[in-house]
Design an enzyme around this catalytic site. Structure first.
Site, PDB file in Angstrom:
ATOM      1  N   ASP A 220       0.854  -1.200   0.000  1.00  0.00           N
ATOM      2  CA  ASP A 220       0.000   0.000   0.000  1.00  0.00           C
ATOM      3  C   ASP A 220       0.882   1.239   0.000  1.00  0.00           C
ATOM      4  O   ASP A 220       2.114   1.139  -0.042  1.00  0.00           O
ATOM      5  CB  ASP A 220      -0.978  -0.028   1.186  1.00  0.00           C
ATOM      6  CG  ASP A 220      -2.335   0.549   0.777  1.00  0.00           C
ATOM      7  OD1 ASP A 220      -2.365   1.723   0.345  1.00  0.00           O
ATOM      8  OD2 ASP A 220      -3.342  -0.164   0.860  1.00  0.00           O
ATOM      9  N   HIS A 292      -2.730   3.270  -4.628  1.00  0.00           N
ATOM     10  CA  HIS A 292      -2.130   2.698  -3.411  1.00  0.00           C
ATOM     11  C   HIS A 292      -0.709   2.210  -3.678  1.00  0.00           C
ATOM     12  O   HIS A 292      -0.296   1.159  -3.184  1.00  0.00           O
ATOM     13  CB  HIS A 292      -3.018   1.577  -2.851  1.00  0.00           C
ATOM     14  CG  HIS A 292      -4.299   2.084  -2.251  1.00  0.00           C
ATOM     15  ND1 HIS A 292      -4.366   2.687  -1.016  1.00  0.00           N
ATOM     16  CD2 HIS A 292      -5.567   2.121  -2.745  1.00  0.00           C
ATOM     17  CE1 HIS A 292      -5.616   3.051  -0.757  1.00  0.00           C
ATOM     18  NE2 HIS A 292      -6.364   2.732  -1.795  1.00  0.00           N
ATOM     19  N   GLU A 356      -9.850   2.950  -5.115  1.00  0.00           N
ATOM     20  CA  GLU A 356      -9.387   4.295  -4.770  1.00  0.00           C
ATOM     21  C   GLU A 356      -8.158   4.722  -5.591  1.00  0.00           C
ATOM     22  O   GLU A 356      -7.110   5.037  -5.038  1.00  0.00           O
ATOM     23  CB  GLU A 356      -9.066   4.338  -3.266  1.00  0.00           C
ATOM     24  CG  GLU A 356     -10.278   4.008  -2.416  1.00  0.00           C
ATOM     25  CD  GLU A 356      -9.966   3.909  -0.928  1.00  0.00           C
ATOM     26  OE1 GLU A 356     -10.831   4.316  -0.128  1.00  0.00           O
ATOM     27  OE2 GLU A 356      -8.890   3.405  -0.563  1.00  0.00           O
TER      28      GLU A 356
END
Ligand code: ACM
Ligand code: ZN
Length: 558
Positions: A220, A292, A356
């Site tokens: 991440d 990420h 995201e």
């Protein structure tokens, strides 16, 4: 008049039965059917033996059955204090482990017949029977939980009573099989790192609850935990962040480096894969892309649209900086990573993230815009689909399927992608209607990084939200509005544990338990068999085992 000696004898017998420990079939998850005759019991004592019936077809099966017997031996010792020997093809042994062949095989209504098992108790003893060693393993876990002492009885007392009187099992036929083939649990080891020993301890918990998929979030923005041997600098540099923001992005930093050396080597991961496989848990590794990725961009800034520099992210949230998908080096990079991922993890599924991933950089990047033109794409979202299709093909050549978060629907799904529906049920519904397989993990019922109690004052800081155990229990993974055919695309549910605010193994356990127990009944039970009050009573007893195993858990529930 009763003779004095027979009076004493009957008093003794009465006292003995008072202290006789009884196996309790009301376990978590509750077996599908229990037909018990409470007037007759079989007593298991230390003089009994576990016998593996001589039916193993091949070495692998034989080894798996040996392991099953060894697990049962260990659990009998831990839960009942009974040290019982293991034998082979001994028809007189009190516990029989038997694989069923041909017509004998269990034909349960389940998408996962390899998990089905039957436990039979009669005058001959206790038989654990299943179609596969995996089914026997599920039966072993169930027997383990049946042995846990009743609430109010200490383990010391329990062991003493068993040493004198054995454990009584009511005569019974117990049949079990799970509702879902996919029964997952997720852990984020990127935001905070957890040791290999703890990861195994977490896998033990999954196995105890009949969970068969461990979704391991390895990378991440704030940390990269997967060693890539062909790029040794990657994990070495990307595992470490200079500092971490305090609280909910309050703007103040702790000025403390985190994660130096905190990544898993191939050897460590292979060892964990093997450990999990022996417990019938498949590990689904996740490399989250194209967003990420800030930790990786720190090491390879040329893979970002702006060229950086980038710092391993010290805050929480969604970063605008993502991989530049107009740069051909990006796909080369990803293929190198995924190739090694496939070397380490035999999983049929590889999770490629996709959540995201803002498109603001792509909108302004000449390389990304050039790629869109070259491919005739109209929307930036389709760039993500382009990457997913490339990677789906790459992984398909290695016999793997991809899983992506539900944002992967936005630019159009790649042909065989499995969708993990997290922002609600909608993504999963849309995917099932497009004949794509779905794993249900909506925040509303599955995000166990949320608080589990309403009063947060005495709770460790969490990301926010409120997900009480009763709400996890109430989850229905198959949403209404799907046809019978579309419903078949719902593979199963899982809870997710993100660890921005979860720093220690104790805290991981506390967030996981007992909500994991609630989820395992969602995964195993048919909807009509679910009953929260009854479940709470069964859980009371299971918590005795949590305590003995020294797992931290939330002792109150809502
Ligand atoms: C997610 O929770 N961002 C998948
Ligand atoms: Zn770009």
């Amino acid at each position: 008049m009763m003779k004095k000696s027979s009076l004493i004898l009957s008093l003794l017998l009465c006292a003995a039965s008072l202290f006789a420990q009884k196996a309790d079939y009301n376990i978590v998850p509750l077996p599908r059917s229990i037909e018990a005759d409470t007037t007759k019991t079989f007593t298991l004592t230390a003089d009994d033996a576990i016998s593996i019936a001589a039916t193993a077809a091949d070495t692998e099966t034989a080894q798996a059955m040996e392991r099953n017997a060894a697990f049962l031996h260990e659990y009998l010792l831990e839960e009942a204090g009974l040290d019982i020997s293991i034998r082979h093809a001994d028809k007189k042994a009190g516990i029989q482990l038997r694989l069923l062949k041909g017509k004998e095989q269990i034909k349960a209504d389940t998408p996962s017949p390899q998990d089905a098992y039957r436990i039979t108790v009669n005058k001959r003893g206790i038989e654990l029977a299943a179609n596969t060693p995996e089914g026997i393993f599920r039966a072993v876990q169930s027997v383990r939980k049946m042995l846990v002492p009743a609430v109010g009885t200490s383990y010391n007392q329990h062991f003493k009573n068993i040493a004198t009187n054995g454990v009584k099992f009511d005569y019974a036929v117990i049949n079990d099989a799970p509702r879902f083939a996919y029964r997952g649990q997720h852990l984020d080891c990127a935001r905070h790192f957890f040791s290999t020993d703890f990861t195994k301890r977490y896998i033990d918990l999954l196995a105890m609850h009949g969970i068969n998929q461990f979704h391991w979030h390895l990378t991440d923005d704030q940390g990269w935990r997967f060693e890539v041997k062909s790029m040794p600098e990657l994990a070495k540099k990307a595992c470490r962040r200079e500092q971490t923001v305090i609280g909910h992005n309050c703007g103040i930093y702790d000025a403390t480096p985190y994660g130096e050396g905190c990544y898993y080597t191939h050897e460590e991961m292979r060892d964990i894969v093997k450990y999990a496989a022996e417990r019938y848990v498949n590990i689904i590794p996740e490399i989250d892309l194209p967003g990420h990725m800030v930790a990786a961009l720190h090491v390879y800034p040329e893979l970002g649209c702006t060229g950086g520099p980038y710092q391993v992210w010290p805050i929480w949230g969604v970063a605008d900086d993502v991989l530049c998908v107009g740069n051909p080096k990006t796909l080369d990079f990803l293929k190198k990573v995924l190739s090694e991922l496939c070397d380490v993890f035999p999983s049929p599924y590889i999770h490629i993230g996709g959540d995201e991933s803002p498109r603001v950089r792509w909108k302004k990047c000449p390389k990304c815009q050039g790629k869109m033109k070259e491919l005739g794409l109209k929307r930036e979202a389709e760039l993500q689909t382009y990457v997913n299709k490339e990677l789906e093909n790459f992984l398909a050549q290695r016999g793997r399927s991809i899983i992506g978060w539900d944002e992967t629907l936005e630019g159009g799904l790649s042909p065989n992608a499995i969708v993990m529906s997290w922002r609600g049920y909608e993504g999963g519904i849309a995917a099932a209607k497009q004949k794509h397989h779905v794993i249900m993990t909506p925040t509303s019922h599955c995000y166990i990084d949320y608080y589990q109690l309403k009063n947060t004052h005495d709770q460790p800081l969490a990301i926010g939200g409120y997900l009480p155990m009763s709400k996890v229990y109430s989850m229905e993974p198959v949403p209404s509005g799907l046809t019978k055919e579309e419903e078949q695309y719902i593979m199963g549910p899982q809870c997710n544990l993100w660890t921005e605010y979860v720093l220690s193994p104790d805290h991981v356990e506390y967030m996981t338990l007992p909500r994991l127990a609630a989820m395992c009944e969602v995964q195993w039970l048919l909807p009509e068999a679910k009953d929260f009050e009854q479940f709470s009573k069964r859980l009371d007893r299971l918590q005795q085992a949590y305590r003995r195993l020294n797992y931290k858990f939330c002792r109150r529930w809502e």
